[in-house]
Scaffold this motif. Structure first.
Motif, short mmCIF file in Angstrom:
data_model
loop_
_atom_site.label_atom_id
_atom_site.label_comp_id
_atom_site.label_asym_id
_atom_site.label_seq_id
_atom_site.Cartn_x
_atom_site.Cartn_y
_atom_site.Cartn_z
N TRP A 151 0.78 -1.24 0.00
CA TRP A 151 0.00 0.00 0.00
C TRP A 151 0.81 1.29 0.00
CZ3 TRP A 151 -1.49 -3.20 4.55
CH2 TRP A 151 -2.38 -4.21 4.19
N ALA A 152 2.12 1.23 0.10
CA ALA A 152 2.94 2.46 0.18
C ALA A 152 3.23 2.99 -1.22
CB ALA A 152 4.22 2.20 0.96
N TYR A 153 2.18 3.49 -1.89
CA TYR A 153 2.29 3.98 -3.26
C TYR A 153 1.53 5.30 -3.39
CZ TYR A 153 3.73 -0.85 -4.06
OH TYR A 153 4.37 -2.06 -4.00
N GLY A 154 1.76 5.96 -4.50
CA GLY A 154 1.02 7.18 -4.80
C GLY A 154 1.57 8.42 -4.12
N SER A 155 0.87 9.50 -4.30
CA SER A 155 1.30 10.80 -3.75
C SER A 155 1.41 10.74 -2.24
CB SER A 155 0.29 11.89 -4.15
OG SER A 155 0.22 12.02 -5.56
N GLN A 156 2.30 11.57 -1.70
CA GLN A 156 2.54 11.61 -0.26
C GLN A 156 2.21 13.00 0.27
OE1 GLN A 156 6.05 9.67 1.67
NE2 GLN A 156 6.71 11.77 1.97
N TYR A 157 1.55 13.04 1.42
CA TYR A 157 1.26 14.29 2.11
C TYR A 157 1.91 14.22 3.49
CZ TYR A 157 -2.13 15.21 -1.57
OH TYR A 157 -2.72 15.43 -2.79
N ASP A 158 2.71 15.24 3.82
CA ASP A 158 3.44 15.27 5.08
C ASP A 158 2.76 16.18 6.10
OD1 ASP A 158 5.43 13.51 4.36
OD2 ASP A 158 6.80 15.07 3.65
N TYR A 159 2.80 15.76 7.37
CA TYR A 159 2.26 16.54 8.48
C TYR A 159 3.30 16.56 9.61
CZ TYR A 159 -1.93 16.05 5.71
OH TYR A 159 -2.81 16.08 4.66
N GLY A 179 -2.13 5.94 -2.39
CA GLY A 179 -2.31 4.73 -3.17
C GLY A 179 -2.22 5.00 -4.66
N HIS A 180 -2.07 3.91 -5.42
CA HIS A 180 -1.99 4.01 -6.88
C HIS A 180 -2.82 2.89 -7.49
CE1 HIS A 180 -0.32 4.04 -10.97
NE2 HIS A 180 0.04 5.29 -10.71
N SER A 181 -3.52 3.20 -8.55
CA SER A 181 -4.46 2.24 -9.15
C SER A 181 -3.78 0.95 -9.61
CB SER A 181 -5.18 2.89 -10.33
OG SER A 181 -4.25 3.33 -11.31
N SER A 182 -2.46 1.01 -9.86
CA SER A 182 -1.75 -0.18 -10.33
C SER A 182 -1.36 -1.13 -9.21
CB SER A 182 -0.48 0.24 -11.10
OG SER A 182 0.45 0.87 -10.23
N GLN A 183 -1.56 -0.72 -7.95
CA GLN A 183 -1.12 -1.52 -6.81
C GLN A 183 -2.26 -1.75 -5.82
OE1 GLN A 183 1.91 -2.82 -6.62
NE2 GLN A 183 2.82 -1.73 -8.36
N SER A 184 -2.58 -3.01 -5.56
CA SER A 184 -3.54 -3.37 -4.52
C SER A 184 -4.83 -2.58 -4.61
CB SER A 184 -2.92 -3.20 -3.12
OG SER A 184 -1.74 -3.97 -3.01
N SER A 185 -5.35 -2.45 -5.84
CA SER A 185 -6.63 -1.77 -6.08
C SER A 185 -6.64 -0.32 -5.62
CB SER A 185 -7.78 -2.54 -5.40
OG SER A 185 -7.82 -3.88 -5.88
N GLY A 186 -5.47 0.29 -5.54
CA GLY A 186 -5.40 1.71 -5.24
C GLY A 186 -5.47 2.06 -3.76
N HIS A 187 -5.40 1.07 -2.88
CA HIS A 187 -5.46 1.38 -1.45
C HIS A 187 -4.16 2.02 -0.97
CE1 HIS A 187 -9.32 -0.48 -0.68
NE2 HIS A 187 -8.95 -1.49 -1.48
#
Length: 469
Positions: A365-373, A386-394
């Motif tokens: 699940w560690a995919y896609g854009s990242q937002y930092d706080y 998440g990203h649609s190409s990995q684990s259904s985007g979760h």
């Protein structure tokens, strides 16, 4: 190996597998013979501390079958355990500044000494390589047998390499018999050895020990030789222990981006924060780290109470280098001095239940854009949408605190997750988080811990929840 591969492990850094000066008692950094991988009766045994050559070959083969690359730990800076002493003339230098000659015997700096610099490898009898080493192949030594003294002696007719780290004035010499990388026979021998190594076992990369101590130009030539003669895809990691990420970034550039380095500053940040306990400012955890300069060329190991938090950072963040997971943190260890029946067994971090879940979370699940706080000193977080190409985007949300009280943080995970119910993968924080229609959620965390929030129905979630190492 199948289990490690299933957790997402792609590379395995093994200890130095060459015959050590202390034989089966040596870890391998006391390197005696590069060409003996546990094959010849030398230094009191055929096997190294880690086993025989046959066992090494079997292990590497098992790793290759699972797609796990073996990184060979190469110790190329010094040799130890010589077969005989030689008489020579040398100049003793100051230990704190190797550029300065030490005044000895009145004002006489040059001395006749005896040093362990003769290597004949009698057990190997010239197999694989016929080269025998002598004083001509070294720049300095760390012991004079004639007087029974330890120190640093530079051999007559030799000079320290100029392109080394400037610690102690010149940090060419580290210990024992310091290899002269400028000597043509030495360079040719080391080039032959690295060409030979993959012919003996399935190895796909190197961890180069103590590279701050030998010629940078030699290292660049050596790495270029590996890329040209063996394969451009080898993973080559150098141990350059210096808490200066800008310098290490420039070093990577000097190496034509053909080598990765351990992120020393990040390790230091983890260590300092863990010692400061609740006084540590988590917003500074990535300050000046190598991953900010060269994210694709940083390797990130970790250390103690801070372990779960540190692993969450290096495993789950984007552009945070190549995470390094230590064996003992997965399986436990038996310490430096093993006792019968594993009486001194030290269990793995959190009983071995947490780190595997983090590794699987990275894989799934560690995919896609990242937002930092990173906006509060004692509670920080980040999300991956998440990203649609990995684990259904979760995706996932990570929140951590070093305070002795529960905390929470509002974070954005993406509007595509609206209406989902997320729970803590680690089960350290109870309850559920409902993702709002705007893609935001409020994610809690228990005191002095980390929480990894994932959709309770995410693809792969049931497997991770029930996984047992």
């Amino acid at each position: 190996m199948p289990m490690l591969a299933s957790l997402g492990v792609t590379k395995l850094w093994i200890p130095p597998a060459c015959k050590a000066a202390a034989g089966p008692g040596g870890n391998g950094y006391d390197v005696y013979d590069l060409w003996d991988l546990g094959e010849f009766e030398q230094k009191g045994a055929r096997a190294t501390k880690w086993g025989t050559k046959e066992a090494l070959v079997r292990m590497a083969g098992a790793a290759a079958r699972e797609g796990v690359a073996v990184l060979f730990d190469a110790v190329l800076n010094h040799k130890m355990g010589a077969d005989f002493c030689e008489r020579m003339v040398a100049t003793r230098v100051e230990d704190k500044d190797r550029r300065v000659d030490m005044k000895v015997d009145g004002d006489e700096r040059r001395q006749d000494i005896e040093a362990w610099t003769g290597f004949e490898f009698p057990g190997r009898k010239g197999r694989y390589s016929r080269m025998k080493w002598n004083k001509e192949h070294f720049t300095g030594v760390g012991h004079d047998r004639l007087r029974g003294e330890d120190g640093v002696w530079k051999l007559e007719g030799k000079e320290w390499a100029e392109d080394v780290d400037e610690e102690l004035g010149n940090y060419d010499f580290l210990l024992s018999a310091d290899i002269d990388h400028k000597h043509p026979e030495v360079k040719a021998e080391l080039f032959r050895w690295i060409e030979w190594l993959p012919s003996q076992l399935q190895v796909s990369g190197l961890r180069l020990d103590a590279i701050k101590h030998y010629s940078f130009s030699f290292l660049r030539d050596f790495v270029a030789h590996v890329r040209k003669s063996i394969g451009p895809d080898w993973c080559i990691v150098g141990e350059y222990w210096r808490e200066d990420s800008e310098f290490l970034a420039r070093f990577i550039e000097f190496m034509d981006h053909q080598i990765s380095l351990f992120d020393v500053q990040l390790v230091s940040n983890f260590s300092k924060l863990s010692r400061m306990y609740e006084k540590g400012d988590l917003r500074k955890v990535l300050d000046d780290s190598l991953v900010l300069w060269k994210p694709d060329h940083a390797v990130t190991p970790v250390a103690s109470f801070f372990l779960p938090l540190a692993y969450a950072i290096i495993l789950l963040r984007a552009n945070c280098g190549l995470p390094c997971v230590f064996y003992a943190d997965l399986f436990g260890s038996i310490g430096q001095h093993p006792q019968p029946n594993f009486a001194n067994f030290v269990p793995p971090t959190s009983g071995g239940a947490i780190l595997p879940k983090m590794m699987l979370a990275r894989k799934l699940w560690a995919y896609g854009s990242q937002y930092d706080y990173f906006d509060e000193p004692h509670c920080v977080g980040f999300t991956r949408v998440g990203h649609s190409s990995q684990s259904s985007g979760h995706g996932l949300a990570v929140v951590m605190t070093n305070a002795w009280e529960y905390a929470s943080k509002a974070m954005f995970v993406g509007k595509q997750h609206a209406g989902e119910v997320w729970t803590d993968l680690l089960r350290w924080c109870p309850g559920q988080v409902s993702i709002g229609m705007d893609g935001w959620g409020v994610f809690p965390v228990g005191y002095r811990s980390v929480a990894i929030w994932v959709n309770a129905n995410a693809a792969g979630r049931e497997f991770v929840d029930t996984f047992v190492l």
